[in-house]
Scaffold this motif. Structure first.
Motif, mmCIF file in Angstrom:
data_model
loop_
_atom_site.group_PDB
_atom_site.id
_atom_site.type_symbol
_atom_site.label_atom_id
_atom_site.label_comp_id
_atom_site.label_asym_id
_atom_site.label_seq_id
_atom_site.Cartn_x
_atom_site.Cartn_y
_atom_site.Cartn_z
ATOM 1 N N ALA A 1 6.308 5.245 4.379
ATOM 2 C CA ALA A 1 7.145 3.937 3.645
ATOM 3 C C ALA A 1 8.329 4.109 5.170
ATOM 4 N N ASP A 2 8.909 5.267 5.900
ATOM 5 C CA ASP A 2 9.478 5.587 7.279
ATOM 6 C C ASP A 2 8.887 4.634 8.116
ATOM 7 N N GLN A 3 7.586 5.030 8.735
ATOM 8 C CA GLN A 3 7.248 3.780 9.251
ATOM 9 C C GLN A 3 6.798 2.915 9.596
ATOM 10 N N LEU A 4 6.480 2.454 8.547
ATOM 11 C CA LEU A 4 7.265 0.753 8.407
ATOM 12 C C LEU A 4 7.932 0.446 7.835
ATOM 13 N N LEU A 5 9.394 1.173 7.153
ATOM 14 C CA LEU A 5 11.147 0.545 7.499
ATOM 15 C C LEU A 5 11.121 0.787 8.861
ATOM 16 N N ALA A 6 10.406 1.610 9.754
ATOM 17 C CA ALA A 6 10.946 1.797 11.498
ATOM 18 C C ALA A 6 10.205 0.233 11.887
ATOM 19 N N LEU B 1 10.749 0.256 -0.496
ATOM 20 C CA LEU B 1 10.087 1.881 0.510
ATOM 21 C C LEU B 1 10.741 3.019 1.082
ATOM 22 N N GLN B 2 11.907 2.473 1.008
ATOM 23 C CA GLN B 2 13.459 3.404 1.345
ATOM 24 C C GLN B 2 13.168 4.017 -0.275
ATOM 25 N N LEU B 3 12.696 3.742 -1.329
ATOM 26 C CA LEU B 3 12.695 4.516 -2.872
ATOM 27 C C LEU B 3 12.011 5.496 -1.992
ATOM 28 N N ALA B 4 10.571 4.678 -1.841
ATOM 29 C CA ALA B 4 9.418 5.700 -1.630
ATOM 30 C C ALA B 4 9.579 6.403 -0.897
ATOM 31 N N SER B 5 10.401 6.907 -0.110
ATOM 32 C CA SER B 5 10.680 7.226 1.152
ATOM 33 C C SER B 5 11.593 8.829 0.706
ATOM 34 N N VAL C 1 0.708 -1.487 -0.323
ATOM 35 C CA VAL C 1 0.258 0.173 -0.020
ATOM 36 C C VAL C 1 1.242 1.318 0.249
ATOM 37 N N CYS C 2 2.121 1.108 0.979
ATOM 38 C CA CYS C 2 2.685 2.270 1.046
ATOM 39 C C CYS C 2 3.292 2.734 -1.228
ATOM 40 N N LEU D 1 3.417 13.938 -2.368
ATOM 41 C CA LEU D 1 4.029 12.294 -1.884
ATOM 42 C C LEU D 1 4.849 12.118 -0.939
ATOM 43 N N LYS D 2 5.582 13.064 -0.467
ATOM 44 C CA LYS D 2 5.799 12.603 0.743
ATOM 45 C C LYS D 2 5.564 12.295 2.099
ATOM 46 N N ALA D 3 3.715 12.341 2.065
ATOM 47 C CA ALA D 3 3.289 11.426 3.070
ATOM 48 C C ALA D 3 3.390 9.800 2.336
ATOM 49 N N ALA D 4 3.086 9.637 1.614
ATOM 50 C CA ALA D 4 4.055 8.102 1.106
ATOM 51 C C ALA D 4 5.436 7.977 1.573
ATOM 52 N N ALA D 5 5.666 8.524 1.338
ATOM 53 C CA ALA D 5 7.537 8.583 2.117
ATOM 54 C C ALA D 5 7.566 8.863 3.793
ATOM 55 N N ASP D 6 6.643 9.253 4.742
ATOM 56 C CA ASP D 6 6.094 9.400 5.708
ATOM 57 C C ASP D 6 5.976 8.186 6.076
#
Length: 691
Positions: A496-501, A534-538, A458-459, A489-494
């Motif tokens: 993704a960052d949360q899921l990465l964490a 996910l990092q790419l999305a971020s 989804v991210c 766009l930054k919302a998707a990055a955020d």
């Protein structure tokens, strides 16, 4: 389009109405009819058949077919319901005449195996037509075997009737109208028109088979002279009957199999219910001609029935004949209108289960309301949108669904040629998910909701979706974005960052489990690569790459990640391996189209505007205390909440027993005064009309 509503009127008032409408009253003094018991299967498949009564008279075929007959409409809906695949053999001596490839075979328990659960599926249809006095009942081979994706079952029978001093052969042509399993796929086979003379291809193929079988029947049985046709259908069968009626009107005089019969257009009585649109037009003048030149075909459906909205008018599709829309016309809060009370009374007798769902509001499209997400209870919930900023544009199921479909036609699938690209995956999704009446779909959604791959997909999918919308605006690099678009766009990055964490400290066991899922369903990805995407999305917001490059990578990632997530959830919910393969692409279904289709359906918000809250409420992301977060008041999330929150009502109005119950409120043969008698003669005072 005519909207049906029952009234009683004085003779003078009735004469005035009659002067400006083609629908005339039945001659109440001359029509005699009887009630006939029959069996039918509810649209939502059960393990039993239901018993019902039908009012019938040969005099239904006395007037010209273009004159709408409410009694014939009710009887036709009963006949269509009887064609739904029967659930079990009731008559130990049942014999079904099946004609196939030059051979007529009487199928029965003696010459079929115990494992053959399809040979008797036309039992209810045969029973009713036989009770009505029809003879020589036959079915095609498709009615006696397990349905495929492009098959259609059909039954044909005849009887002699005398009307206005002339004797006719009345031919009943009835396509199977539900219980068709994989034939769901045919409903969504539209094609580009090259193989179907412009018609929606799935319905055209069904019509061709029914015409082949019925015209051969006429020739084989040596039918000649004055002839009338009665063809009915419900849902898929309705679209088929609609085209069958049109074909006989246009081709009976020139078809060599039909040279011995005399058939006038006004002797083709076609009544269809919950009817999809399968006839293509190029101009508005042509569309109007398809209605006026085929006025003997009557299509009856609720305006808020999603089935009747497909194929899309925006792609140039309509129906032959006259559309009559059922109109509830009552106070949705109180359910006090007389017609609604009568409809619910009939529905309670026909199907108590559907009655309970419908009458309590969960399945009633007339209590539809816009929804929104709320965190008031401490967890995410869906509530009615009753605030000052309620979405005024879509307050009914009809306008909401039409709005969703219009959005898809405007932004994603603009023509039938575009649809062809999406056709395989939409077929697969509809057949496997919407065509499944078991608990599996709900279980699938439960497993999807908690799956880490789903969250990752989804991210990435959301980042992909935002970028694709920016590309449509000819924005190719991050530098060209507005501040609002950057926030999206930054919302998707955020996220993704949360899921990465969240996944940073996954145990090896959890990682191995995810890698096993990815490998099992052939995604070509590892969990490490999922994290890379996910990092790419971020990083997309500050990337030096063009959005096109980012989109290409994310499209690949979202396709494969979501394929694995869907597959894993389907397996956990009990779906078979061939069903999983069909939806996830092993057999040629492109999951990227599924991702785009679902994201546009769920996230698109064109035309869905709030009344008073200004621009920020059209944005999915807002800044709260210096941190970007989802805006629960956004139009996009309201679309999603409304779509999910009203999901129970969308198809309920399409149920055959609901349509039949509405028809009975408008049929004077079904009244408290006459309902329990054995023989029926219409009272002189029972004249009613439709406006």
């Amino acid at each position: 389009m005519k909207r049906l509503s029952v009234r009683k009127v004085s003779e003078a008032a009735f004469a005035a109405v009659l002067a400006c409408t083609q629908i005339v009253p039945i001659n109440a003094e001359s029509t005699e009819y009887k009630m006939y018991s029959y069996h039918f299967t509810p649209h939502e498949i059960t393990d039993t058949d239901y018993t019902d009564e039908m009012a019938y008279s040969d005099d239904y075929f006395k007037d010209a077919a273009s004159v709408y007959n409410n009694h014939l409409a009710t009887a036709s809906m009963s006949l269509a319901s009887s064609s739904i695949s029967a659930n079990a053999v009731r008559d130990e001596d049942l014999s079904i005449n099946c004609y196939d490839n030059g051979t007529l075979t009487a199928l029965n328990k003696k010459n079929t195996s115990a494992d053959d659960t399809y040979w008797y599926k036309s039992e209810n249809l045969q029973e009713l037509l036989t009770n009505l006095g029809f003879e020589d009942f036959e079915v095609n081979k498709n009615y006696t075997v397990q349905p495929g994706e492009q098959t259609i079952g059909a039954g044909v029978a005849t009887k002699k009737i005398t009307e206005n001093g002339k004797t006719y052969t009345l031919i009943a042509i009835v396509p199977r109208s539900a219980g068709y399993e994989k034939e769901w796929a045919g409903n969504f086979t539209i094609g580009d028109g090259s193989n179907s003379e412009g018609f929606a291809e799935g319905f055209y193929n069904a019509m061709t088979e029914v015409v082949r079988f019925s015209a051969d029947y006429v020739q084989r049985h040596g039918i000649s002279g004055d002839t009338k046709i009665w063809t009915v259908g419900y849902s898929r069968g309705a679209a088929t009957a609609n085209l069958v009626g049109g074909w006989y009107a246009d081709n009976a005089a020139s078809d060599p199999r039909l040279t011995n019969i005399s058939l006038q257009r006004e002797d083709i009585y076609a009544y269809t219910f919950g009817t999809p649109a399968g006839v293509h037009y190029d101009t508005e003048a042509e569309k109007e001609a398809l209605h006026t030149n085929y006025a003997f075909i009557h299509n009856i459906f609720a305006a808020y029935d999603p089935v009747s909205m497909l194929a899309l008018d925006q792609w140039g599709f309509t129906r032959y004949g006259t559309d009559h829309t059922l109109d509830a016309g009552y106070d949705t809060a109180s359910h006090q209108d007389t017609n609604t009370s009568a409809m619910l009374a009939y529905l309670q007798k026909l199907n108590p289960t559907v009655y309970t769902i419908y009458s309590t509001g969960g399945g009633d499209p007339d209590v539809f309301s816009p929804k929104k997400f709320s965190l008031a209870s401490g967890s995410l919930s869906i509530v009615n949108d009753t605030s000052a900023d309620i979405l005024d544009t879509y307050k009914s199921q009809e306008t909401f669904l039409q709005g969703r479909l219009a959005f898809l036609a405007k932004n994603l699938i603009k023509t039938r040629e575009d649809y062809v690209k999406y056709q395989p995956v939409i077929q697969a999704f509809m057949v496997i998910y919407l065509g499944d009446y078991s608990a599996r779909p709900a279980n699938m959604m439960k497993y999807l909701t908690g799956d880490v791959l789903t969250k990752a997909g989804v991210c990435v999918m959301y980042a992909q979706y935002v970028i694709s919308r920016l590309q449509e605006k000819l924005v190719t690099t991050v530098d060209g974005l507005s501040e609002s678009e950057k926030a999206q766009l930054k919302a998707a990055a955020d996220m993704a960052d949360q899921l990465l964490a969240d996944t940073e400290n996954f145990s090896q066991e959890e990682i191995d489990d995810i890698n096993q899922q990815l490998a099992q369903y052939g995604t070509g990805l590892t969990f490490s690569e999922v994290r890379t995407y996910l990092q790419l999305a971020s990083a997309a917001l500050n990337s030096q790459k063009t959005l096109e490059q980012v989109f290409t990578l994310l499209n690949y990632a979202s396709t494969n990640i979501m394929a694995a997530a869907f597959s894993s959830a389907m397996k956990a919910a009990g779906y078979a391996s061939d069903e999983i393969q069909r939806l996830t692409g092993v057999k040629g279904v492109n999951v990227s189209y599924l991702v785009k289709f679902l994201s546009a359906l769920l996230l698109g918000s064109d035309g869905y505007t709030s009344s008073s809250n200004g621009e920020q409420y059209n944005e999915l992301i807002i800044s709260e205390n210096g941190k970007l977060q989802l805006n629960l008041e956004s139009d996009q999330l309201r679309v999603l909440a409304t779509l999910v929150g009203n999901s129970g009502s969308y198809m309920r109005v399409h149920n055959n027993e609901v349509i039949l119950s509405w028809l009975r409120t408008q049929d004077s043969y079904f009244t408290p005064e006459t309902k329990d008698k054995d023989d029926y003669v219409v009272p002189d005072t029972s004249v009613k009309y439709f406006n």
